[in-house]
Scaffold this active site. Sequence first.
Site, PDB file in Angstrom:
ATOM      1  N   SER A 259       0.905  -1.334  -0.161  1.00 39.80           N
ATOM      2  CA  SER A 259      -0.043   0.105  -0.050  1.00 39.80           C
ATOM      3  C   SER A 259       0.864   1.115  -0.228  1.00 39.80           C
ATOM      4  CB  SER A 259      -1.070  -0.040   1.279  1.00 39.80           C
ATOM      5  OG  SER A 259      -0.327  -0.231   2.357  1.00 39.80           O
TER       6      SER A 259
ATOM      7  N   ASP B 299      -3.399   5.542  11.954  1.00 39.81           N
ATOM      8  CA  ASP B 299      -2.570   5.090  10.898  1.00 39.81           C
ATOM      9  C   ASP B 299      -1.438   6.011  10.789  1.00 39.81           C
ATOM     10  OD1 ASP B 299      -1.400   4.347   8.549  1.00 39.81           O
ATOM     11  OD2 ASP B 299      -3.064   4.640   7.083  1.00 39.81           O
TER      12      ASP B 299
ATOM     13  N   HIS C 200       1.030   4.788   6.463  1.00 39.52           N
ATOM     14  CA  HIS C 200       0.479   5.636   5.113  1.00 39.52           C
ATOM     15  C   HIS C 200       0.937   7.094   5.365  1.00 39.52           C
ATOM     16  CE1 HIS C 200      -1.536   1.566   5.198  1.00 39.52           C
ATOM     17  NE2 HIS C 200      -1.010   1.615   3.811  1.00 39.52           N
TER      18      HIS C 200
END
Length: 353
Positions: free
Chosen positions: A108, A331, A334
């Site tokens: 990702s 998160d 990311h």
Amino acid sequence: MGSDDFRCSYSVASSVLLLFGVALLPQANAGDCDLFSGRWVFDSSYPLYSSSECPFIEREFSCEKNGRPDLAYTKYRWQPLGCDLARFDALKFLEKFRGKSIMFVGDSLSRNQWQSLTCMLHSAMPGANYNLTRVGDVSTFEFTDYGVKVMLDRNVYLVDVVREDIGRVLKLDSIEGGKLWRGIDLLIFNTWHWWNRRGPTQPWDYIEVGGEIKKDMDRMLAFEIALRTWAKWVDANIDPRKSMVFFQGISPSHYNGSSWNEPSAKSCVGQEQPLLGTTYPGGLPLALDVLKKVLGTIRNPVTLLDITNLSLLRKDGHPSRYGLGGPTGIDCSHWCLAGVPDTWNEILYNLIL
Ligand SMILES: *[C@@H]1O[C@H](CO)[C@@H](O)[C@H](O)[C@H]1NC(C)=O
Ligand SMILES: *[C@@H]1O[C@H](CO)[C@@H](O)[C@H](O)[C@H]1NC(C)=O
Ligand SMILES: *[C@@H]1O[C@H](CO)[C@@H](O)[C@H](O)[C@H]1NC(C)=O
């Protein structure tokens, strides 16, 4: 900015340019600019786009749409110590790759960079036609007016995971997935974050290496063996006259404030400013040494997009509460878009054009 604004060069970039048959860089500064050593500076002309100008942006990365109130993190520009980066020029980029294909391969974090590049290109040329399609693990964003394909192959280990009678086997010596990468003009690989996965989200049951099946093994060693398999693939399958190969360096996470001298911070939550110096107190991840060691064994030209240092300084750049997981699934791995991956792409652009 014209190409004469490009004030940095070094051997890797020169050979990349030779590949594409464009004029050589000015000789005067050859060898003296490291694009990856520098600092973040506030620049009110940033970001390069707003997430609201990117209609296909995924929720995972669209922090602003997810309610992130502070936006200073979008306004930092990477300033190398020895030279200036040329600003990203979408038209130049599309002209350069007319009729060609670009593919990000990895997890990702590759999706993060792929999405950043498609947003950078689209927002600069909102009238240009595009076609976004997905077949299996490959997403293709095609700028149809230019015939430029910007693709993403989701492949988290680069080597294969195969379903067999005993279960799912992670095969460190097998790289059949590479069939999808042949003939692509620009490849940007990445793998790292999944190597430490354990428990229910680990997508394999056994690991196979040298003909032996194991229940588990040292993960850093497994990562290194897989990278060696990939390195051999590059030497056996890439024609350096046709294709350029990059490796996206190790993208860092920020879950422990001790590593940026703020021990009270338990994650990136609430971080609104980057570190403004040139070095990160917590040092570099070990995986980067492993990666550099393996890259050193490849005969074909492969450029490390060495984003680790510059990204380490960006504890403010992650979705934190404003990602897919919301406030309960913080998160700090990311990156928000617009944001840090735009800089990865600006550097990529400077190395290529
Ligand atoms: C990255 O940071 C490390 C540790 O702070 C430093 O030793 C190294 O020189 C830096 N590399 C670059 C390319 O800036
Ligand atoms: C979009 O791509 C798909 C898959 O390649 C193709 O079937 C379709 O015709 C394309 N659409 C346009 C408008 O180009
Ligand atoms: C954070 O890093 C410090 C210093 O390396 C370490 O002592 C501490 O255990 C770490 N905290 C967590 C939650 O991992």
